[in-house]
Motif scaffolding. Sequence first.
Motif, short mmCIF file in Angstrom:
data_model
loop_
_atom_site.label_atom_id
_atom_site.label_comp_id
_atom_site.label_asym_id
_atom_site.label_seq_id
_atom_site.Cartn_x
_atom_site.Cartn_y
_atom_site.Cartn_z
N ALA A 31 0.82 -1.21 0.00
CA ALA A 31 0.00 0.00 0.00
C ALA A 31 0.86 1.26 0.00
O ALA A 31 0.56 2.24 -0.70
CB ALA A 31 -0.93 0.00 1.21
N ALA A 32 1.93 1.23 0.77
CA ALA A 32 2.84 2.38 0.81
C ALA A 32 3.46 2.62 -0.56
O ALA A 32 3.58 3.77 -1.00
CB ALA A 32 3.92 2.15 1.86
N ALA A 78 6.28 -8.05 -1.21
CA ALA A 78 6.65 -9.42 -0.84
C ALA A 78 8.16 -9.57 -0.69
O ALA A 78 8.65 -10.18 0.26
CB ALA A 78 6.13 -10.40 -1.90
N TYR A 79 8.91 -9.01 -1.65
CA TYR A 79 10.37 -9.12 -1.57
C TYR A 79 10.92 -8.39 -0.35
O TYR A 79 11.80 -8.90 0.36
CB TYR A 79 11.02 -8.56 -2.84
CG TYR A 79 10.93 -9.48 -4.04
CD1 TYR A 79 11.08 -10.85 -3.89
CD2 TYR A 79 10.69 -8.99 -5.32
CE1 TYR A 79 10.99 -11.70 -4.98
CE2 TYR A 79 10.62 -9.83 -6.42
CZ TYR A 79 10.76 -11.19 -6.24
OH TYR A 79 10.68 -12.04 -7.31
N LEU A 80 10.40 -7.20 -0.08
CA LEU A 80 10.88 -6.46 1.09
C LEU A 80 10.50 -7.18 2.37
O LEU A 80 11.29 -7.22 3.33
CB LEU A 80 10.31 -5.04 1.07
CG LEU A 80 10.76 -4.15 2.24
CD1 LEU A 80 12.28 -4.07 2.32
CD2 LEU A 80 10.17 -2.75 2.09
N VAL A 111 6.78 0.26 18.45
CA VAL A 111 6.74 0.30 16.98
C VAL A 111 5.35 -0.07 16.47
O VAL A 111 4.84 0.52 15.52
CB VAL A 111 7.82 -0.61 16.39
CG1 VAL A 111 7.79 -0.53 14.86
CG2 VAL A 111 9.20 -0.22 16.89
N SER A 112 4.70 -1.06 17.10
CA SER A 112 3.35 -1.43 16.68
C SER A 112 2.39 -0.26 16.76
O SER A 112 1.56 -0.05 15.87
CB SER A 112 2.82 -2.58 17.55
OG SER A 112 3.44 -3.80 17.24
N PHE A 113 2.48 0.52 17.84
CA PHE A 113 1.58 1.65 18.00
C PHE A 113 1.91 2.81 17.06
O PHE A 113 1.09 3.73 16.91
CB PHE A 113 1.59 2.13 19.45
CG PHE A 113 0.80 1.26 20.39
CD1 PHE A 113 -0.56 1.08 20.22
CD2 PHE A 113 1.42 0.59 21.43
CE1 PHE A 113 -1.30 0.28 21.08
CE2 PHE A 113 0.70 -0.23 22.29
CZ PHE A 113 -0.67 -0.38 22.12
N ALA A 163 4.95 7.97 4.68
CA ALA A 163 6.34 8.38 4.90
C ALA A 163 7.22 7.95 3.74
O ALA A 163 6.95 6.93 3.07
CB ALA A 163 6.87 7.78 6.20
N PRO A 164 8.28 8.67 3.46
CA PRO A 164 9.19 8.26 2.39
C PRO A 164 9.83 6.92 2.71
O PRO A 164 10.00 6.55 3.87
CB PRO A 164 10.22 9.39 2.34
CG PRO A 164 10.12 10.08 3.65
CD PRO A 164 8.70 9.94 4.10
N SER A 165 10.20 6.21 1.67
CA SER A 165 10.77 4.87 1.85
C SER A 165 12.03 4.89 2.71
O SER A 165 12.30 3.92 3.44
CB SER A 165 11.09 4.25 0.49
OG SER A 165 9.92 4.09 -0.28
N ILE A 166 12.78 5.96 2.66
CA ILE A 166 14.02 6.04 3.43
C ILE A 166 13.72 6.05 4.94
O ILE A 166 14.59 5.70 5.75
CB ILE A 166 14.82 7.29 3.03
CG1 ILE A 166 16.26 7.17 3.53
CG2 ILE A 166 14.16 8.56 3.55
CD1 ILE A 166 17.17 8.26 3.01
N VAL A 167 12.49 6.39 5.31
CA VAL A 167 12.08 6.34 6.71
C VAL A 167 11.35 5.03 7.00
O VAL A 167 11.62 4.35 8.01
CB VAL A 167 11.15 7.53 7.05
CG1 VAL A 167 10.56 7.38 8.45
CG2 VAL A 167 11.90 8.84 6.92
N LEU A 168 10.46 4.63 6.11
CA LEU A 168 9.59 3.49 6.37
C LEU A 168 10.35 2.16 6.37
O LEU A 168 10.09 1.30 7.21
CB LEU A 168 8.47 3.46 5.33
CG LEU A 168 7.27 2.57 5.63
CD1 LEU A 168 6.62 3.00 6.92
CD2 LEU A 168 6.28 2.61 4.47
N ILE A 169 11.27 1.98 5.44
CA ILE A 169 11.96 0.70 5.33
C ILE A 169 12.84 0.42 6.55
O ILE A 169 12.77 -0.68 7.12
CB ILE A 169 12.76 0.63 4.01
CG1 ILE A 169 11.79 0.56 2.83
CG2 ILE A 169 13.70 -0.58 4.00
CD1 ILE A 169 12.45 0.61 1.48
N PRO A 170 13.68 1.35 7.01
CA PRO A 170 14.44 1.07 8.25
C PRO A 170 13.54 0.80 9.46
O PRO A 170 13.86 -0.05 10.29
CB PRO A 170 15.27 2.34 8.45
CG PRO A 170 15.40 2.93 7.09
CD PRO A 170 14.10 2.63 6.41
N LEU A 171 12.40 1.51 9.53
CA LEU A 171 11.49 1.27 10.65
C LEU A 171 10.88 -0.12 10.57
O LEU A 171 10.73 -0.82 11.59
CB LEU A 171 10.38 2.33 10.65
CG LEU A 171 9.40 2.27 11.83
CD1 LEU A 171 10.14 2.44 13.15
CD2 LEU A 171 8.31 3.33 11.67
#
Length: 421
Positions: free
Chosen positions: A233-234, A250-252, A290-292, A300-308
Amino acid sequence: MTPGRLAAICAARVFLFATFMTVAAVIPVLMRDWSLTATAAGAIVSSFTLCYAASVFGYAWAADHLGARRMVVFSALAAAASSAAFGFLAHDWLSAVLLYGLVGLAQGGVYTPLIMVISDEVEPARRGNAMGWLIASTSAGYAASLAVAGLGVALGGWRTAFVLSGLLPAVGAALLIASLRPFANRVHPRPAEARLADEMLRNRESRLLVAGYTGHSWEVVGMWAWIPAFLAAAFALKGADTTGATTAGAYLSGVLHLFGATAALTMGRLSDRTGRRPVLVVLGAAGAVVSFGIGWLVYAPSIVLIPLALAYAFVTLGDSPVLTTAVSEVVRPGYLGGVLAWRGLAGFGAGAVAPLAFGLVLDATMNFEKSISWGLGFATLGLGGAAALACALLLRKHRPHAVSHRPHDVARERVGHEKRE
């Protein structure tokens, strides 16, 4: 249990778990092609998880009475057959619910009975590390499942994803059975003065660890079920089409599982040195936070969302081997299968409901901002993380390996054990 044999067992589980994340990986495509609501899509995952909960209970109970090794072998063969049936025969919502549930019914014996085998064969000073490898192989299997499903979607849609995933467990079954060949099929005696109810209800540490595992399962199973769709969705909000976003998600998510495997390895080993409680407290707190928070950041941009998302995978899975090791050390061997059976039923029962609850939240808030829908969905999972944290805080503070009822520990801890009794 040599390092090479443990590695072979773990490799076998990677293949056996190839179907575990197949549906979660292709939820956006199934919703489009089968005209499903989010609740209906979540119900497919819940069918698998509910049946898996029953399977974990049944195999663990049988392992106490018939032997853990025998149950592992039977489960591996059943998993290979049912996975192939799902891969080739599932074609709509009803058939997917029924056949995916059948896969869940077959798989429980390659989890709890293997915990019992490792508890028998590995001494306490290395047990957390060994359990870490076992749980890490689960995550690696999930990652492989996501990767294979993503490849299948890219090559030919959900049908190809189902077939590819359904064929791999047969390889795992053959490797696992060969790896277990040298081990005895042990059936531990059950002392007349002790009962399963004592270990479940009157053993405070066991009770807290089972409750903590239930909260942990609600959080982690719900997270693994919906994180691929969340990431898809992101990506779609950033302009990707449905198929491309699903494949990328799926890959991520597969990478997240590999990151979770790293957590299982490192946290299991760390708990051997620091004790189980400190690790459980820190990871429980981090997972709940993190769940909350993560769902509100769908834009959020991928550079923020992926590390989180990577951090989320680490903290929610890292406590799994620690919870498992801890319960194996506070329960008598003759009753460990029974305790694991009830723990599995409670944990995976909660895990089965979690994806459905998440889907209900998404459907109920479908007209809201995407960040609100996903934020509230993941917040429902955070409730489980908060419960796991509360149980960890209530555990007694022990030095590492201070309490154990396992066979390898009897000689070195006989005096302390007699004093406790």
